[in-house]
Enzyme design. Structure first.
Site, PDB file in Angstrom:
ATOM      1  N   VAL A 148       0.831  -1.199   0.000  1.00  0.00           N
ATOM      2  CA  VAL A 148       0.000   0.000   0.000  1.00  0.00           C
ATOM      3  C   VAL A 148       0.866   1.248   0.000  1.00  0.00           C
ATOM      4  CG1 VAL A 148      -1.879   1.191   1.168  1.00  0.00           C
ATOM      5  CG2 VAL A 148      -1.671  -1.292   1.368  1.00  0.00           C
ATOM      6  N   CYS A 149       0.600   2.145  -0.937  1.00  0.00           N
ATOM      7  CA  CYS A 149       1.291   3.433  -0.937  1.00  0.00           C
ATOM      8  C   CYS A 149       0.795   4.258   0.240  1.00  0.00           C
ATOM      9  CB  CYS A 149       1.020   4.162  -2.252  1.00  0.00           C
ATOM     10  SG  CYS A 149       1.974   5.685  -2.453  1.00  0.00           S
ATOM     11  N   PHE A 150       1.494   5.289   0.587  1.00  0.00           N
ATOM     12  CA  PHE A 150       1.158   6.223   1.661  1.00  0.00           C
ATOM     13  C   PHE A 150       1.457   5.663   3.051  1.00  0.00           C
ATOM     14  CE2 PHE A 150      -1.249   8.299  -1.657  1.00  0.00           C
ATOM     15  CZ  PHE A 150      -1.113   9.636  -1.356  1.00  0.00           C
TER      16      PHE A 150
END
Length: 276
Positions: A148-150
């Site tokens: 997952v990005c962020f």
């Protein structure tokens, strides 16, 4: 003297068009057909995009993505999964040879992200650049714990109150830099994490808890609701100031629009989606 760049806001489009337009603009800049360009866009339907190198079937619960009605597309840039829903997406396309563009990816991130920094200032947020200082922090970026990005800021990404508020990815092809990224208006963390595969529920819960501590959307920290239109105005002015440029509207030719359509077929194809 202020340099004049192109600006185009393509509005709300399907995921295949969005990725095709970014690649087409890169091609047009590479061939010298257009000057550097900044593009704004949104997504319809809301879409999970995955990085160029991500393993789709191993990392993503494809059935869950379909069940929730989200689109799914593979980007031409690296990085991890991003849920594009309530956000403003931007792209910057500029020749590598541009005198203001450093040769290294991280330093180019810093230059381009000045536009984001100024945009957040226009909305009343004091953001700053993330700079992983310790060896441990740098090692974490090389081996991310989740798909997952962020969940962690990279070099020179924007952070407010210690949490990442904008995520970007960059590629260099055909002598051109393409950087695009998400500026979060709001985020549905439960939906985001439901679309990724985890070894067990305990790990998923731990990753989700970590994400909440590391990422934030504009309306999570704003005293008043900020609209998409307000974001567009703030970041358009931000890029002008941050990059010391002005804009002229970009209008594509029929031939250029045909190229976008051809590339849209590429991003829609299973050969591209399931390439890894």
């Amino acid at each position: 003297m202020t340099e004049i760049w192109n600006f185009i806001n393509t509005g709300s489009k399907n995921p295949y068009y969005n990725m095709a337009m970014d690649e087409a603009l890169l091609n047009f800049v590479s061939r010298g057909e257009i000057d550097p360009v900044i593009r704004f866009y949104t997504w319809n339907p809301a879409t999970l995009s995955i990085g160029y190198f991500q393993r789709l079937q191993k990392e993503i619960d494809i059935d869950k993505v379909k069940e929730k009605g989200y689109g799914l597309v593979r980007r031409q840039t690296g990085g991890r999964g991003v849920l594009h829903d309530k956000e403003l997406t931007y792209s910057v396309i500029v020749p590598e040879s541009h005198p203001n563009m450093p040769s290294t990816v991280t330093e180019a991130y810093k230059i381009i992200s000045q536009g984001l920094l100024e945009g957040f200032k226009n909305l009343g947020f004091e953001t700053y650049f993330a700079i992983p200082r310790s060896k441990e922090e740098r090692d974490k970026l090389k081996q991310p714990r989740s798909s997952v990005c962020f969940d962690a800021p990279s070099w020179y990404e924007l952070v407010v109150e210690g949490r990442k508020i904008a995520g970007s990815a960059q590629t260099r092809q055909k002598g051109v830099i393409l950087q695009h990224g998400s500026i979060l208006q709001d985020i549905d963390i439960d939906d985001l994490f439901d679309m990724f595969k985890f070894k067990n529920e305990r790990l998923k819960a731990k990753m989700k808890e970590n994400f909440v501590q590391k990422a934030v959307a504009i309306n999570d920290i704003s005293n008043q609701h900020i609209t998409l239109n307000e974001m567009e105005n703030a970041f358009e002015a931000g890029f002008k100031k941050g990059l010391n440029i002005d804009f002229k509207p970009l209008e594509l030719t029929e031939k250029q629009l045909e190229e976008v359509q051809e590339l849209e077929d590429k991003y829609r194809s299973e050969a591209w989606m399931y390439r890894k």
